[in-house]
Design a protein around this motif. Structure first.
Motif, PDB file in Angstrom:
ATOM      1  N   THR A   6       0.836  -1.207   0.000  1.00  0.00           N
ATOM      2  CA  THR A   6       0.000   0.000   0.000  1.00  0.00           C
ATOM      3  C   THR A   6       0.865   1.249   0.000  1.00  0.00           C
ATOM      4  O   THR A   6       0.567   2.232  -0.664  1.00  0.00           O
ATOM      5  CB  THR A   6      -0.907   0.027   1.252  1.00  0.00           C
ATOM      6  OG1 THR A   6      -1.439  -1.271   1.449  1.00  0.00           O
ATOM      7  CG2 THR A   6      -2.023   1.020   1.094  1.00  0.00           C
ATOM      8  N   LEU A   7       1.959   1.163   0.779  1.00  0.00           N
ATOM      9  CA  LEU A   7       2.814   2.336   0.939  1.00  0.00           C
ATOM     10  C   LEU A   7       3.621   2.621  -0.322  1.00  0.00           C
ATOM     11  O   LEU A   7       3.856   3.770  -0.678  1.00  0.00           O
ATOM     12  CB  LEU A   7       3.748   2.099   2.133  1.00  0.00           C
ATOM     13  CG  LEU A   7       4.366   3.320   2.796  1.00  0.00           C
ATOM     14  CD1 LEU A   7       3.285   4.253   3.289  1.00  0.00           C
ATOM     15  CD2 LEU A   7       5.234   2.884   3.967  1.00  0.00           C
ATOM     16  N   SER A   8       4.053   1.550  -1.015  1.00  0.00           N
ATOM     17  CA  SER A   8       5.002   1.779  -2.112  1.00  0.00           C
ATOM     18  C   SER A   8       4.336   1.882  -3.484  1.00  0.00           C
ATOM     19  O   SER A   8       4.956   2.290  -4.446  1.00  0.00           O
ATOM     20  CB  SER A   8       6.043   0.651  -2.137  1.00  0.00           C
ATOM     21  OG  SER A   8       5.386  -0.562  -2.436  1.00  0.00           O
ATOM     22  N   LYS A   9       3.027   1.535  -3.579  1.00  0.00           N
ATOM     23  CA  LYS A   9       2.415   1.518  -4.918  1.00  0.00           C
ATOM     24  C   LYS A   9       2.342   2.918  -5.534  1.00  0.00           C
ATOM     25  O   LYS A   9       2.392   3.057  -6.750  1.00  0.00           O
ATOM     26  CB  LYS A   9       1.032   0.877  -4.863  1.00  0.00           C
ATOM     27  CG  LYS A   9       0.014   1.734  -4.134  1.00  0.00           C
ATOM     28  CD  LYS A   9      -1.371   1.139  -4.180  1.00  0.00           C
ATOM     29  CE  LYS A   9      -2.329   2.106  -3.528  1.00  0.00           C
ATOM     30  NZ  LYS A   9      -3.231   1.564  -2.574  1.00  0.00           N
ATOM     31  N   GLU A  14       1.701   3.051  -9.309  1.00  0.00           N
ATOM     32  CA  GLU A  14       0.458   3.824  -9.417  1.00  0.00           C
ATOM     33  C   GLU A  14       0.727   5.278  -9.106  1.00  0.00           C
ATOM     34  O   GLU A  14      -0.058   5.942  -8.444  1.00  0.00           O
ATOM     35  CB  GLU A  14      -0.600   3.279  -8.434  1.00  0.00           C
ATOM     36  CG  GLU A  14      -1.275   2.036  -8.913  1.00  0.00           C
ATOM     37  CD  GLU A  14      -2.385   1.601  -7.972  1.00  0.00           C
ATOM     38  OE1 GLU A  14      -3.091   2.483  -7.446  1.00  0.00           O
ATOM     39  OE2 GLU A  14      -2.523   0.400  -7.761  1.00  0.00           O
ATOM     40  N   ASN A  15       1.862   5.779  -9.593  1.00  0.00           N
ATOM     41  CA  ASN A  15       2.203   7.171  -9.292  1.00  0.00           C
ATOM     42  C   ASN A  15       1.082   8.093  -9.773  1.00  0.00           C
ATOM     43  O   ASN A  15       0.684   8.033 -10.941  1.00  0.00           O
ATOM     44  CB  ASN A  15       3.520   7.541  -9.964  1.00  0.00           C
ATOM     45  CG  ASN A  15       4.006   8.889  -9.504  1.00  0.00           C
ATOM     46  OD1 ASN A  15       3.391   9.899  -9.787  1.00  0.00           O
ATOM     47  ND2 ASN A  15       5.093   8.900  -8.759  1.00  0.00           N
ATOM     48  N   ASP A 129      -2.516   4.586   2.970  1.00  0.00           N
ATOM     49  CA  ASP A 129      -2.760   4.897   1.558  1.00  0.00           C
ATOM     50  C   ASP A 129      -2.491   6.375   1.273  1.00  0.00           C
ATOM     51  O   ASP A 129      -1.840   6.721   0.288  1.00  0.00           O
ATOM     52  CB  ASP A 129      -4.210   4.554   1.209  1.00  0.00           C
ATOM     53  CG  ASP A 129      -4.550   4.906  -0.221  1.00  0.00           C
ATOM     54  OD1 ASP A 129      -4.088   4.190  -1.121  1.00  0.00           O
ATOM     55  OD2 ASP A 129      -5.244   5.920  -0.444  1.00  0.00           O
ATOM     56  N   GLY A 130      -2.976   7.252   2.170  1.00  0.00           N
ATOM     57  CA  GLY A 130      -2.733   8.691   2.004  1.00  0.00           C
ATOM     58  C   GLY A 130      -1.249   8.993   2.021  1.00  0.00           C
ATOM     59  O   GLY A 130      -0.746   9.781   1.221  1.00  0.00           O
ATOM     60  N   LEU A 131      -0.539   8.310   2.950  1.00  0.00           N
ATOM     61  CA  LEU A 131       0.910   8.513   3.069  1.00  0.00           C
ATOM     62  C   LEU A 131       1.607   8.070   1.778  1.00  0.00           C
ATOM     63  O   LEU A 131       2.439   8.800   1.226  1.00  0.00           O
ATOM     64  CB  LEU A 131       1.419   7.688   4.260  1.00  0.00           C
ATOM     65  CG  LEU A 131       2.782   8.036   4.831  1.00  0.00           C
ATOM     66  CD1 LEU A 131       2.793   9.452   5.362  1.00  0.00           C
ATOM     67  CD2 LEU A 131       3.147   7.059   5.942  1.00  0.00           C
TER      68      LEU A 131
END
Lengths: 201, 190
Positions: A6-9, A14-15, A129-131
């Motif tokens: 979730t953190l790295s996508k 998914e930039n 997800d926000g992070l």
């Protein structure tokens, strides 16, 4: 999905800017230097995390029909907080970013995550997800800002990069067009092309 | 004369899309065909003028007398969102043909940062009521102009042989950059 995923996508796969093409106005508008890109990215990341947090907490209280206006009010409140805080503590940066700070309200990334993720997931996952998305957005803006600053004004975060020939007046001969409006479009065009290549391989 | 200066500045010199970077999402998103570009331009002209008029009144006749300027962002976005909904409902009832032409673009406009951007720019620029409305109309025309030119170029771009890695979005941005470069030629005429 694991926390790490979730953190790295948001970073490459998914930039929000390079792959999803969301939030393009501030991306093009403020990235005349790396520091402006970083400031704008962090301001947006703050709004993204806080609005995701609040939306995920009160998602069961909001009637389905008025959820979009409710999200917008939540987002606008945090944008107002960011606007006032930046005006008080970093007035120079606030001046540079100008109009684009109130315009975080209509940034599709923020509303998009509130609607697509936070309104369906737990509080903890929504913050992560926000992070992740915030980091991806900040990364994109800082990268474009750095590229434009190096090519256009021969500097990186304000420190001069001595790779350009010097004219008679003693100032470096740089590609000035990159700090002007057309350079934003051209720079982003090439970066998207490169990122597409990286994310596919 | 002052009105003419506002119009030329907003349409050509400080073009809202190509110089101020507002409304990039519809600029990239709905510029594949000239027909849709014209429809979107019309819808933006309609909403932007109305929104600027209403937000101007709210700012100077409601927020300022009560010292509530810090509520500007929240109140403007709510007013614009409500206005778009209202325009949609009224248009559906009064002029179904116009609704058919503009209908699909109206929901997209709430998140078009050009509308909120121009509303705030009008306040920041200290325009009079008439000046502000002219400014909004001129900006909407500037938006429509950029969008239609860009759509025209993209229709031709489909027939061109573009290097593989640049196809689609990247080449569109390069074209937009060159268009912005062309518009820079207008700087200094006022």
């Amino acid at each position: 999905m694991s926390i790490k995923e979730t953190l790295s996508k948001g970073f490459i796969k998914e930039n929000p800017v390079f792959i999803l093409l969301l939030g393009l106005c501030p991306t093009l508008g403020v990235t005349t230097s790396a520091i402006n890109g970083l400031g704008m990215g962090l301001a947006t990341a703050f709004v993204l995390i806080m609005s995701n947090l609040v939306v995920s907490i009160i998602k069961n209280q909001i009637p389905n029909k008025v959820r979009i206006p409710s999200f917008i009010v939540i987002i606008a409140s945090f944008v107002t907080i960011v606007d006032l805080v930046m005006n008080a503590y970093v007035p120079a940066l606030h001046e540079q970013l100008g109009l684009f700070i109130p315009l975080i309200v209509v940034n599709c990334v923020v509303l998009g995550r509130a609607e697509a993720f936070a309104s369906k997931n737990t509080v903890f996952n929504s913050i992560i997800d926000g992070l992740g998305m915030g980091i991806g957005f900040t990364f994109a803006l800082t990268l474009l800002g750095a590229v434009r600053e190096i090519l256009g004004s021969g500097a990186f975060f304000g420190l001069s990069v001595p790779i350009y020939p010097i004219d008679e007046g003693g100032s470096p001969v740089t590609m000035l067009v990159f700090v002007l409006a057309p350079g934003a479009f051209i720079g982003l065009g090439y970066l998207i092309s490169i990122m597409n290549r990286i994310s596919k391989s | 004369m002052e009105i003419l200066t506002i119009i030329i500045l907003a349409v050509f010199v400080n073009n809202i899309v190509l110089a101020q970077f507002l409304g990039i999402c519809p600029f990239i998103g709905v510029s594949k065909k000239i027909d849709t570009a014209v429809g979107m331009g019309g819808a933006v002209l309609f909403v932007m003028t109305l929104a600027t008029l209403v937000t101007y009144m709210i700012r100077y006749y409601v927020l300022q007398p009560y010292g509530l300027e810090f509520l500007q962002t929240i109140s403007f976005i709510l007013v614009i969102a409500a206005l778009v909904q209202m325009v949609e409902i009224i248009l559906k009832k009064l002029s179904p043909t116009l609704f058919q032409a503009l209908g699909i673009f109206l929901p997209l406009i709430t998140t078009n940062c050009a509308v909120l951007g121009v509303a705030i720019l009008t306040i920041n620029g200290n325009y009079s009521l008439v000046g502000g409305v002219v400014y909004a109309i001129a900006n909407a025309i500037g938006f429509g102009l950029a969008l239609i030119i860009f759509a025209g170029i993209r229709e031709h771009l489909d027939l061109m042989e573009v290097p593989k890695g640049m196809r689609g979005v990247p080449i569109s941005f390069i074209v937009a950059g060159i268009l912005a470069l062309a518009f820079m030629g207008f700087s200094g005429i006022v």
